[in-house]
Design a protein around this motif. Structure first.
Motif, PDB file in Angstrom:
ATOM      1  N   GLY A   1       2.290  28.419  -1.302  1.00 36.42           N
ATOM      2  CA  GLY A   1       1.141  28.310  -1.852  1.00 36.42           C
ATOM      3  C   GLY A   1       0.371  28.065  -0.468  1.00 36.42           C
ATOM      4  N   VAL A   2       0.591  28.682   0.731  1.00 35.40           N
ATOM      5  CA  VAL A   2      -0.316  28.156   1.830  1.00 35.40           C
ATOM      6  C   VAL A   2      -1.047  29.937   2.141  1.00 35.40           C
TER       7      VAL A   2
ATOM      8  N   VAL B   1      -8.038  39.719  -8.229  1.00 42.20           N
ATOM      9  CA  VAL B   1      -7.371  40.457  -7.662  1.00 42.20           C
ATOM     10  C   VAL B   1      -6.876  39.507  -7.122  1.00 42.20           C
ATOM     11  N   ALA B   2      -6.930  37.833  -5.718  1.00 44.00           N
ATOM     12  CA  ALA B   2      -6.907  37.913  -4.954  1.00 44.00           C
ATOM     13  C   ALA B   2      -5.468  36.549  -5.977  1.00 44.00           C
ATOM     14  N   CYS B   3      -5.590  36.561  -7.228  1.00 48.72           N
ATOM     15  CA  CYS B   3      -4.521  36.063  -7.695  1.00 48.72           C
ATOM     16  C   CYS B   3      -3.575  36.853  -8.246  1.00 48.72           C
ATOM     17  N   ARG B   4      -3.632  38.166  -8.540  1.00 46.44           N
ATOM     18  CA  ARG B   4      -2.589  39.384  -8.717  1.00 46.44           C
ATOM     19  C   ARG B   4      -2.392  39.344  -7.234  1.00 46.44           C
ATOM     20  N   LEU B   5      -3.010  39.798  -6.195  1.00 46.44           N
ATOM     21  CA  LEU B   5      -1.706  40.172  -5.083  1.00 46.44           C
ATOM     22  C   LEU B   5      -1.066  38.461  -4.500  1.00 46.44           C
ATOM     23  N   SER B   6      -1.792  36.747  -4.968  1.00 43.51           N
ATOM     24  CA  SER B   6      -0.426  35.994  -4.100  1.00 43.51           C
ATOM     25  C   SER B   6       0.490  36.528  -5.558  1.00 43.51           C
ATOM     26  N   SER B   7       0.106  36.963  -6.778  1.00 40.97           N
ATOM     27  CA  SER B   7       1.485  37.054  -7.014  1.00 40.97           C
ATOM     28  C   SER B   7       2.531  37.847  -6.828  1.00 40.97           C
ATOM     29  N   GLU B   8       1.860  38.700  -6.447  1.00 41.61           N
ATOM     30  CA  GLU B   8       2.829  40.059  -5.584  1.00 41.61           C
ATOM     31  C   GLU B   8       3.726  39.451  -4.511  1.00 41.61           C
ATOM     32  N   LEU B   9       2.619  38.594  -3.830  1.00 39.36           N
ATOM     33  CA  LEU B   9       3.775  37.775  -2.534  1.00 39.36           C
ATOM     34  C   LEU B   9       5.274  36.459  -3.426  1.00 39.36           C
ATOM     35  N   GLY B  10       4.840  36.201  -4.118  1.00 42.62           N
ATOM     36  CA  GLY B  10       5.511  35.226  -4.368  1.00 42.62           C
ATOM     37  C   GLY B  10       5.013  34.048  -4.994  1.00 42.62           C
ATOM     38  N   TYR B  11       3.918  33.764  -5.469  1.00 48.42           N
ATOM     39  CA  TYR B  11       2.857  32.901  -6.045  1.00 48.42           C
ATOM     40  C   TYR B  11       2.597  32.303  -7.331  1.00 48.42           C
ATOM     41  N   GLU B  12       3.483  31.439  -8.000  1.00 48.02           N
ATOM     42  CA  GLU B  12       2.962  31.571  -9.792  1.00 48.02           C
ATOM     43  C   GLU B  12       1.394  30.730  -9.935  1.00 48.02           C
ATOM     44  N   GLU B  13       1.216  30.884 -10.764  1.00 49.46           N
ATOM     45  CA  GLU B  13      -0.562  30.268 -11.052  1.00 49.46           C
ATOM     46  C   GLU B  13      -0.398  29.563 -11.502  1.00 49.46           C
ATOM     47  N   GLU B  14      -1.044  28.592 -12.637  1.00 44.14           N
ATOM     48  CA  GLU B  14      -0.592  27.640 -13.649  1.00 44.14           C
ATOM     49  C   GLU B  14      -2.241  28.277 -14.163  1.00 44.14           C
TER      50      GLU B  14
END
Length: 105
Positions: free
Chosen positions: A49-50, A79-92
């Motif tokens: 989450g950084v 797009v930022a959410c998809r990139l973050s997800s690819e980096l292991g970040y989970e969104e809610e």
């Protein structure tokens, strides 16, 4: 011609702007840096989450119009959410369909 919004000095401006930026998931530079240029950006998060990057666009205000800011902001945020997800970040997804926020789960 619409009146331009004049923002307060930087320290106070952050306190006012950050809640809105967090809520909508993107920030807008509405000609504050360069007259005639509008910018929209959204953060990219790593697996814990950084914020490690940002993705955004800049363009002339005649193309990045006030009416298009929300549309373009949503695209950039997605797009930022998809990139973050690819980096292991989970969104809610919180609240209704229009209240989408990225949050560490």
């Amino acid at each position: 011609v619409a009146d331009k919004v004049i923002l307060p000095p930087l320290p106070r401006r952050y306190g006012v702007a950050l809640p809105l930026i967090r809520q909508q998931g993107y920030a807008v530079d509405n000609e504050e840096n360069e007259p005639g240029v509008r910018c929209i950006a959204s953060p990219v998060f790593d697996e814990v989450g950084v914020t490690i990057a940002a993705i955004g666009i800049s363009g002339p205000t005649v193309r990045v119009t006030d009416k298009r800011v929300a549309i373009l902001g949503t695209i950039i945020k997605d797009v930022a959410c998809r990139l973050s997800s690819e980096l292991g970040y989970e969104e809610e997804i919180l609240g209704d369909a229009q209240d989408v926020q990225m949050q560490k789960v």
